[in-house]
Motif scaffolding. Structure first.
Motif, PDB file in Angstrom:
ATOM      1  N   UNK A   1       0.842  -1.198   0.000  1.00  0.00           N
ATOM      2  CA  UNK A   1       0.000   0.000   0.000  1.00  0.00           C
ATOM      3  C   UNK A   1       0.877   1.247   0.000  1.00  0.00           C
ATOM      4  N   UNK A   2       0.249   2.380  -0.296  1.00  0.00           N
ATOM      5  CA  UNK A   2       0.925   3.669  -0.282  1.00  0.00           C
ATOM      6  C   UNK A   2       0.222   4.606   0.687  1.00  0.00           C
ATOM      7  N   UNK A   3       0.931   5.625   1.132  1.00  0.00           N
ATOM      8  CA  UNK A   3       0.325   6.632   2.001  1.00  0.00           C
ATOM      9  C   UNK A   3      -0.854   7.276   1.272  1.00  0.00           C
ATOM     10  N   UNK A   4      -1.978   7.384   1.972  1.00  0.00           N
ATOM     11  CA  UNK A   4      -3.188   7.951   1.387  1.00  0.00           C
ATOM     12  C   UNK A   4      -4.165   6.917   0.878  1.00  0.00           C
ATOM     13  N   UNK A   5      -3.735   5.657   0.754  1.00  0.00           N
ATOM     14  CA  UNK A   5      -4.644   4.600   0.301  1.00  0.00           C
ATOM     15  C   UNK A   5      -5.729   4.335   1.337  1.00  0.00           C
ATOM     16  N   UNK A   6      -6.939   4.114   0.867  1.00  0.00           N
ATOM     17  CA  UNK A   6      -8.027   3.664   1.731  1.00  0.00           C
ATOM     18  C   UNK A   6      -8.047   2.139   1.717  1.00  0.00           C
ATOM     19  N   UNK A   7      -8.058   1.533   2.891  1.00  0.00           N
ATOM     20  CA  UNK A   7      -8.046   0.065   2.977  1.00  0.00           C
ATOM     21  C   UNK A   7      -9.293  -0.414   3.705  1.00  0.00           C
ATOM     22  N   UNK A   8      -9.742  -1.583   3.340  1.00  0.00           N
ATOM     23  CA  UNK A   8     -10.863  -2.245   3.998  1.00  0.00           C
ATOM     24  C   UNK A   8     -10.331  -3.375   4.868  1.00  0.00           C
ATOM     25  N   UNK A   9     -11.206  -3.959   5.687  1.00  0.00           N
ATOM     26  CA  UNK A   9     -10.820  -5.138   6.445  1.00  0.00           C
ATOM     27  C   UNK A   9     -10.356  -6.215   5.466  1.00  0.00           C
ATOM     28  N   UNK A  10      -9.219  -6.829   5.755  1.00  0.00           N
ATOM     29  CA  UNK A  10      -8.624  -7.914   4.966  1.00  0.00           C
ATOM     30  C   UNK A  10      -7.812  -7.428   3.771  1.00  0.00           C
TER      31      UNK A  10
END
Length: 203
Positions: free
Chosen positions: A138-147
């Motif tokens: 991932x990169x800074x600013x990415x939105x992540x979900x569970x899993x």
């Protein structure tokens, strides 16, 4: 002496002071996380993917390294190198480090661990540490979900062997502190992580 506090929103900039010949001397410090945060979601999914049960080698108030306020409520989970590490809660990536290959037990290694930090909607943030160099997804600013995959487990930084260091932190009046949390089992029931117990990913 004058003190000025300011909160800067994610993905934004804000001018705090401008330098110049007639400007007074000043110093600054900063912390991640919202100083007004309240830990509202205390149940987290298992932060790794594996078909095998894995041992919690150190939990809350662990004597080896979980004795500072920033790590008092951390959990260490023994994982083979290369195990997939995933987000235990949705949020926004606010920090990554992915450039260190070595580990050791001296103080020199305390700030060397590769890690991903994810800010939650209540102002707290999760730290996933000791990741394998070059595996962060991932990169800074990415939105992540569970899993969402974050990286792979390793043993970078202050570490005696491959594991995941997982902790929830908040900015508590401009002091970084950890907060207690619970993990969810395969039936969705929350439990407090305890050293010596084994856990299994519920996905």
């Amino acid at each position: 002496v004058l003190f000025y506090h300011s909160t800067i929103d994610a993905n934004s900039t804000k001018t705090i002071a401008r330098g110049g010949d007639d400007s007074p001397n000043y110093f600054y410090s900063w912390l991640r996380g919202d100083p007004s945060s309240t830990h509202t979601n205390t149940h987290y999914q298992i932060p790794f993917k594996s078909s095998f049960k894995r041992k919690i080698t150190q939990a809350f108030n662990g004597k080896f390294s979980h004795n500072s306020r920033a790590n008092r409520h951390a959990v260490d989970i023994a994982l083979p190198v290369g195990t997939t590490i995933v987000a235990a809660r949705a949020g926004v990536v606010i920090y990554i480090k992915d450039d260190y290959a070595f580990s050791g037990r001296s103080k020199y290694f305390l700030d060397k661990a590769n890690r991903v930090e994810v800010l939650h909607n209540d102002g707290t943030y999760a730290v996933y540490a000791h990741l394998l160099q070059g595996t962060v997804k991932v990169d800074i600013g990415d939105t992540v979900s569970v899993a969402t995959e974050l990286g792979k487990s390793g043993s970078s930084g202050f570490s005696t062997g491959p594991h995941l260091h997982f902790v929830i932190r908040k900015n508590n009046g401009f002091e970084t502190v950890s907060v207690p949390f619970k993990l969810s089992d395969n039936n969705g029931q929350p439990y407090t992580p305890i050293a010596g117990n084994y856990i299994q990913a519920n996905r």
